[in-house]
Design an enzyme around this catalytic site. Sequence first.
Site: not given
Length: 390
Positions: A72, A293, A297, A385
């Site tokens: 992604h 969540p 992580k 992220y």
Amino acid sequence: MRTKVAIIGSGPSGLLLGQLLTEAAIDNVVLDRVGKDYILGRVRAGVLEEGTVGLMDQAKSGAHMHAAGLPHHGFSLAFDGRDHRIDLYSLTGGKRVVVYGQTELTRDLMEHREASGALTVYDAANVTPHDFDGASPYLTYDKNGITHRLDCDFIAGCDGFHGASRKAVPQGAIRTFEKVYPFGWLGILADVAPVSHELIYANHPRGFALCSMRSETRSRYYIQCSLDEKVEDWSDARFWDELRWRLPENHAEAMVTAPSFAKSIAPLRSFVAEPIRFGRLFLVGDAAHIVPPTGAKGLNLAASDVFYLSNALIEFYGHRSEAGIDAYSQKALARVWKAVRFSWWMTTIMHRFPNTDDFGQRLQEAELDYLVQSPAASTSLAENYVGLPY
């Protein structure tokens, strides 16, 4: 029986640590209180940072991940009826994440461990660490009605939040930090194509929603719910209707539904223990810290712990240096706290809290609007992220 490193817990962190040590010719034994089928029956997160992917490759266990995982390059933030894509790849100079289920990752590590001949003891009851404050630690455990002893040089506690490792630490030697959030996530799994090819994080006055996936034909969806909700009160039809409410119109209309085959409610908490090294006992992963969540992580923090600890043990056995061992707790916790902050921040801006009124909702939307409009703010989000460097 004797080994160099005794590892408590055969989840991803324990198996990954064991395989990295095995590849480095460091003898180790993994013990778990439950069996293989139970472990592989647990459904957990599956968004992998590049660092986690690299560790799987280093452990020679990444082939199926590369074949079946979904790279992604971005994700969507949905709020105020709008949808904005965060381009991770361009914002971070070519980094991305890989969607690959934790169950599959665990199976890959199990199979490679078995093929390498390393020992795993399943259904080991009453695993207890002893004398880890001295030079000769050992474990005891019960199996088939017999108490066994495993002598070792070091003990790695990879046995989760409720495991024996952290409980074995004297109360005065450890400090814990915790925040319990006043809501949970109601999640389902369904064999249906995902509504989007990338994850969608949605902020809505009715509560948070997340559209995720395990594969191109299996979807994982979540909605924020109160902690007094019961799973049996949520029919599939009610869940799908509520999820559509919380998504922008284009996603709600495109969603294809199907009967769910798993449904559960998970509470959210932030938790950190300090320190995470006690003589020759090291805490790893969920035994040391828990994050909500929202920021994806949990598994990745366990992997970063494994990175620091495996390097420290390889350095010890290769060069008889204790520098890495002495630095493990400080190095690992420095990265942990940054991820705890990011997960807390993502949780606070995406969820509806009990005291969130219309004013608070507008503030969240204003922050999200700034976030997606500002290149600097978007870059900060993207860097966290995809995972901060080890």
